[in-house]
Design a protein around this motif. Structure first.
Motif, PDB file in Angstrom:
ATOM      1  N   GLY A  73       0.986  -1.784  -0.221  1.00 19.26           N
ATOM      2  CA  GLY A  73      -0.157   0.550  -0.305  1.00 19.26           C
ATOM      3  C   GLY A  73       0.691   1.356   0.007  1.00 19.26           C
ATOM      4  O   GLY A  73       0.369   2.244   0.334  1.00 19.26           O
ATOM      5  N   GLY A  74       1.697   1.531  -0.009  1.00 18.02           N
ATOM      6  CA  GLY A  74       2.612   2.716  -0.919  1.00 18.02           C
ATOM      7  C   GLY A  74       3.516   2.549   0.962  1.00 18.02           C
ATOM      8  O   GLY A  74       4.359   3.368   1.244  1.00 18.02           O
ATOM      9  N   VAL A  75       3.106   2.561   2.042  1.00 19.45           N
ATOM     10  CA  VAL A  75       3.953   2.831   3.449  1.00 19.45           C
ATOM     11  C   VAL A  75       4.631   1.711   4.191  1.00 19.45           C
ATOM     12  O   VAL A  75       3.848   0.313   4.301  1.00 19.45           O
ATOM     13  CB  VAL A  75       2.617   3.152   4.397  1.00 19.45           C
ATOM     14  CG1 VAL A  75       3.166   3.491   5.733  1.00 19.45           C
ATOM     15  CG2 VAL A  75       2.233   4.674   3.262  1.00 19.45           C
ATOM     16  N   VAL A  76       5.362   1.881   5.163  1.00 19.23           N
ATOM     17  CA  VAL A  76       5.625   0.597   6.316  1.00 19.23           C
ATOM     18  C   VAL A  76       4.901   0.443   7.570  1.00 19.23           C
ATOM     19  O   VAL A  76       5.661   1.623   7.927  1.00 19.23           O
ATOM     20  CB  VAL A  76       6.929   0.724   6.123  1.00 19.23           C
ATOM     21  CG1 VAL A  76       8.495  -0.767   7.429  1.00 19.23           C
ATOM     22  CG2 VAL A  76       7.989   0.745   4.906  1.00 19.23           C
ATOM     23  N   ALA A  77       4.387   0.258   7.462  1.00 21.35           N
ATOM     24  CA  ALA A  77       2.848  -0.288   8.411  1.00 21.35           C
ATOM     25  C   ALA A  77       4.046  -0.618   9.939  1.00 21.35           C
ATOM     26  O   ALA A  77       3.001  -0.531  11.181  1.00 21.35           O
ATOM     27  CB  ALA A  77       1.969  -0.404   8.304  1.00 21.35           C
ATOM     28  N   THR A  78       5.163  -1.544   9.924  1.00 18.29           N
ATOM     29  CA  THR A  78       4.967  -2.752  11.088  1.00 18.29           C
ATOM     30  C   THR A  78       6.516  -2.618  10.740  1.00 18.29           C
ATOM     31  O   THR A  78       6.934  -2.630   9.892  1.00 18.29           O
ATOM     32  CB  THR A  78       4.287  -4.055  11.160  1.00 18.29           C
ATOM     33  OG1 THR A  78       5.473  -4.543   9.712  1.00 18.29           O
ATOM     34  CG2 THR A  78       2.933  -3.901  10.320  1.00 18.29           C
ATOM     35  N   VAL A  79       7.513  -3.004  12.496  1.00 14.52           N
ATOM     36  CA  VAL A  79       8.931  -3.111  13.072  1.00 14.52           C
ATOM     37  C   VAL A  79       8.717  -4.293  11.558  1.00 14.52           C
ATOM     38  O   VAL A  79       9.812  -3.861  11.342  1.00 14.52           O
ATOM     39  CB  VAL A  79       8.672  -3.123  13.894  1.00 14.52           C
ATOM     40  CG1 VAL A  79      10.390  -3.223  14.843  1.00 14.52           C
ATOM     41  CG2 VAL A  79       7.814  -1.776  14.856  1.00 14.52           C
ATOM     42  N   ASP A  80       8.387  -5.028  11.938  1.00 16.43           N
ATOM     43  CA  ASP A  80       8.731  -6.423  11.012  1.00 16.43           C
ATOM     44  C   ASP A  80       8.919  -6.171   9.844  1.00 16.43           C
ATOM     45  O   ASP A  80       9.070  -7.345   9.499  1.00 16.43           O
ATOM     46  CB  ASP A  80       7.158  -8.028  11.211  1.00 16.43           C
ATOM     47  CG  ASP A  80       7.664  -8.663  12.903  1.00 16.43           C
ATOM     48  OD1 ASP A  80       8.628  -7.768  13.284  1.00 16.43           O
ATOM     49  OD2 ASP A  80       6.586  -8.410  12.723  1.00 16.43           O
ATOM     50  N   ALA A  81       8.000  -5.362   9.222  1.00 22.19           N
ATOM     51  CA  ALA A  81       8.345  -4.825   7.511  1.00 22.19           C
ATOM     52  C   ALA A  81       9.991  -4.485   7.234  1.00 22.19           C
ATOM     53  O   ALA A  81      10.676  -3.835   5.822  1.00 22.19           O
ATOM     54  CB  ALA A  81       7.271  -3.886   6.843  1.00 22.19           C
ATOM     55  N   VAL A  82      10.747  -4.360   8.320  1.00 22.64           N
ATOM     56  CA  VAL A  82      12.144  -3.618   7.852  1.00 22.64           C
ATOM     57  C   VAL A  82      12.837  -4.822   8.433  1.00 22.64           C
ATOM     58  O   VAL A  82      12.962  -5.210  10.019  1.00 22.64           O
ATOM     59  CB  VAL A  82      11.941  -2.842   8.807  1.00 22.64           C
ATOM     60  CG1 VAL A  82      13.568  -2.023   8.386  1.00 22.64           C
ATOM     61  CG2 VAL A  82      11.173  -1.069   7.844  1.00 22.64           C
ATOM     62  N   THR A  83      13.650  -5.400   7.410  1.00 22.15           N
ATOM     63  CA  THR A  83      14.385  -7.011   7.627  1.00 22.15           C
ATOM     64  C   THR A  83      15.959  -5.985   7.233  1.00 22.15           C
ATOM     65  O   THR A  83      16.097  -5.228   5.820  1.00 22.15           O
ATOM     66  CB  THR A  83      13.803  -7.689   7.353  1.00 22.15           C
ATOM     67  OG1 THR A  83      13.878  -8.081   5.588  1.00 22.15           O
ATOM     68  CG2 THR A  83      12.798  -8.068   7.449  1.00 22.15           C
ATOM     69  N   CYS A  84      16.592  -6.755   8.158  1.00 21.65           N
ATOM     70  CA  CYS A  84      18.183  -6.650   7.221  1.00 21.65           C
ATOM     71  C   CYS A  84      19.542  -7.753   7.510  1.00 21.65           C
ATOM     72  O   CYS A  84      18.906  -9.179   8.706  1.00 21.65           O
ATOM     73  CB  CYS A  84      18.828  -6.081   8.709  1.00 21.65           C
ATOM     74  SG  CYS A  84      21.006  -5.564   8.363  1.00 21.65           S
ATOM     75  N   GLY A  85      19.477  -8.241   6.776  1.00 25.38           N
ATOM     76  CA  GLY A  85      20.852  -9.372   6.120  1.00 25.38           C
ATOM     77  C   GLY A  85      21.416  -9.578   6.825  1.00 25.38           C
ATOM     78  O   GLY A  85      23.069 -10.891   6.900  1.00 25.38           O
ATOM     79  N   CYS A  86      22.628  -8.970   7.555  1.00 23.72           N
ATOM     80  CA  CYS A  86      24.073  -8.363   7.945  1.00 23.72           C
ATOM     81  C   CYS A  86      23.776  -9.923   9.891  1.00 23.72           C
ATOM     82  O   CYS A  86      22.691  -9.988   9.746  1.00 23.72           O
ATOM     83  CB  CYS A  86      24.180  -7.227   8.760  1.00 23.72           C
ATOM     84  SG  CYS A  86      22.904  -6.216  10.300  1.00 23.72           S
TER      85      CYS A  86
END
Length: 595
Positions: A64-77
């Motif tokens: 929908g064009g918006v990052v709405a939850t914390v889990d929607a931001v992920t990192c592979g480091c």
């Protein structure tokens, strides 16, 4: 990587990611934001990928064009999810605006009274609830911290504190204060990123709105509290059948990365309404949406076409700020439009400029509840005089009714839009008589941002942000840009009020400490008293004294600065200068012979 390439992130997501960092990583957050900004990005549908290094990637999923939850931001480091990269990406991205309510969804004009057992519920109409006062206090403290640190010191951690306070305020039914906090965050980010569109005056206005609204929550009651609290939703009410006539279409580009257009129409009674289409996408979307069909009934008109045509609407719904709803029950068909010189549109230009300016000033007041509905628009018949060079660039000088000279500026300097190029061409047509529509700019002299005008040939109209004039459209295509002589200004233009205004503005970039090192301001206060501004002189003295005051304990150690006291003096000075400037602006719009 640019901010425009990142999807907007919900305020509570950014705040949570920053709060979850360890103290050591918080100290590294600003450097991580800068480093991440130099990394390449790639967009695939709703997912944006950032290459953290040669082996790791960070993903922002934005359905929908918006990052709405914390889990929607992920990192592979290797340190994920406890790494600094997720918080850095959220801090670098635009802040998402609250999701709008559907136009045909019923809503309450005000929250219901609070219960004694529910501290998170909305307050009664009479006084703010304890939960609302606590949320307002958090906003005040966050705003005072920004004044203490200044733009240079207001890093990602300071901004995340503001975002958390804004989110809490929205949950406590204080949308106006929450919106002001989000504006401050957006402007702080633009200032630190070196955005050329950033203006210190805009941040001063946003900070004053934030602190003023937060302060008034605890003291207001009744109707005043309702205005201070604001409205989270846009309640659309039925308005029957409407006959609408198109006026013009303007591009809309927000600091949060949204883009689109707003088409202005007028009813048979002269009331102004808008049909908009704004969503994440920036200036590129604004240019594309102008040629899409309006979302209103069965009409096949594009926004550009509607700005010059008409609509017959049945089952219309209209919000308090004049937005037309697009619910299922709304029916609209194309109808004949009207020229600006024909009724009912011609009546918009018959109101004297002074009356229009007074109405616009009431609408544009920094501390009044916004009422929208086009009340900040002015409709003038002018004669172009030529360009005038100013410290901030070049503007167009024009003469309107009564011999008053008005400065016309661009609404948006983005080179992708046509504003600046069109203004430059109009400066090459001195003597041309045009019918214009502009938005008031509060200043010590008559000033508008130019939005639309009649075509120099007399045929049709020009949407100055979307349509591009050509040399062939001018009366003399070979004429160079004409520089108009400077016009005499009213006495208000030379008021020493600027001595207090510049101290208010100086606080914002460098913080309280910079103002505290100014030293003696006796000469400035003496000048203001001689000009009949004793209140301004007193405020300047109090502001500088508060900025320089630092008490020590019995062992000679510096005690923490009184950030609340300094913020109170700063807010008083900001509100005073705004009120006096608005009075001087209203006087500047009076007819020449009456001054």
């Amino acid at each position: 990587m640019t901010v425009d390439r990142l999807p907007p992130v919900a305020p509570e997501v950014t705040a949570t990611l920053v709060e979850d960092l360890s103290p050591r990583l918080r100290k590294r957050l600003d450097a991580a934001v800068t480093k991440l900004g130099a990394r390449p990005t790639h967009r695939d549908g709703d997912t944006v990928t950032i290459a953290v290094d040669d082996e790791s990637e960070l993903r922002l999923h934005a359905p929908g064009g918006v990052v709405a939850t914390v889990d929607a931001v992920t990192c592979g480091c290797l340190l994920a999810p406890a790494c600094v990269h997720r918080a850095a990406a959220a801090c670098a991205a635009p802040t998402a605006d609250p999701a709008p309510e559907p136009a045909d969804r019923p809503s309450r004009a005000a929250p219901e009274p609070a219960s004694a057992t529910d501290p998170g519920s909305a307050s009664s109409p009479e006084v703010a609830s304890p939960a609302q006062r606590a949320a307002a206090d958090a906003l005040w403290s966050a705003g005072a911290a920004v004044l203490e640190a200044g733009v240079d010191g207001a890093g990602a951690v300071t901004r995340s504190t503001l975002l958390r306070a804004a989110h809490t305020a929205r949950l406590r039914h204080l949308p106006r204060a929450a919106g002001a906090a989000l504006s401050v965050v957006t402007l702080l980010r633009a200032a630190r990123a070196g955005d050329p569109s950033y203006r210190t005056a805009d941040l001063v206005t946003a900070l004053a709105e934030l602190l003023g609204t937060a302060h008034r929550v605890g003291t207001a009651s009744g109707a005043e509290l309702a205005a201070v609290r604001g409205a989270a939703r846009r309640p659309y009410s039925p308005d029957g059948s409407l006959r609408l006539y198109g006026l013009f279409t303007e591009p809309v580009v927000t600091d949060s990365g949204h883009g689109g257009v707003r088409t202005w129409v007028a009813g048979s009674d002269g009331r102004l309404c808008t049909v908009g289409d704004v969503a994440p996408g920036g200036v590129g979307r604004a240019l594309g949406v102008a040629d899409r069909a309006v979302r209103l009934g069965d009409s096949a008109l594009t926004h550009r076409e509607l700005g010059r045509a008409g609509l017959a609407v049945s089952g219309a719904t209209v919000s308090p700020d004049g937005r037309l709803g697009a619910g299922k029950g709304v029916k609209a068909v194309t109808a004949r439009g009207a020229a600006w010189t024909e009724p009912p549109l011609a009546a918009l230009w018959e109101t004297p400029p002074a009356e229009q300016a007074a109405r616009a000033l009431r609408s544009a007041s920094r501390y009044a509840a916004p009422d929208g509905g086009g009340s900040d628009l002015l409709f003038l018949d002018v004669e172009l005089l030529g360009a005038v060079r100013e410290s901030g660039g070049t503007c167009l000088l024009a003469r309107c009714e009564g011999g008053m000279c008005v400065r016309l500026t661009v609404a948006d300097d983005d080179p992708a839009l046509a504003h600046r190029d069109n203004l430059t061409l109009l400066a090459a047509a001195p003597g041309a008589r045009l019918r214009i529509i502009g938005r008031l700019v509060p200043a010590l002299h008559p000033r508008l941002t130019l939005l639309a005008c009649s075509h120099p040939t007399g045929e049709g109209t020009i949407d100055l942000g979307l349509d591009r004039l050509r040399r062939a459209d001018l009366p003399d295509p070979a004429a160079p840009v004409h520089l108009a002589p400077l016009q005499p200004e009213g006495s208000g233009a030379h008021s020493p009020l600027y001595l207090l205004e510049r101290r208010v503005e100086q606080t914002v970039p460098a913080g309280r400490a910079a103002l505290g090192m100014l030293g003696d301001v006796t000469a400035e206060t003496r000048r203001m008293r001689r000009a009949g501004l004793p209140t301004a002189a007193g405020l300047l003295t109090a502001l500088c004294t508060s900025a320089a005051q630092r008490d020590r304990d019995l062992f000679g150690r510096l005690l923490p600065a009184d950030t609340d006291g300094f913020a109170t003096y700063w807010l008083a000075a900001a509100r005073y200068t705004a009120d006096v400037a608005e009075s001087l602006c209203a006087a500047a719009w009076q007819p020449t012979q009456a001054r």
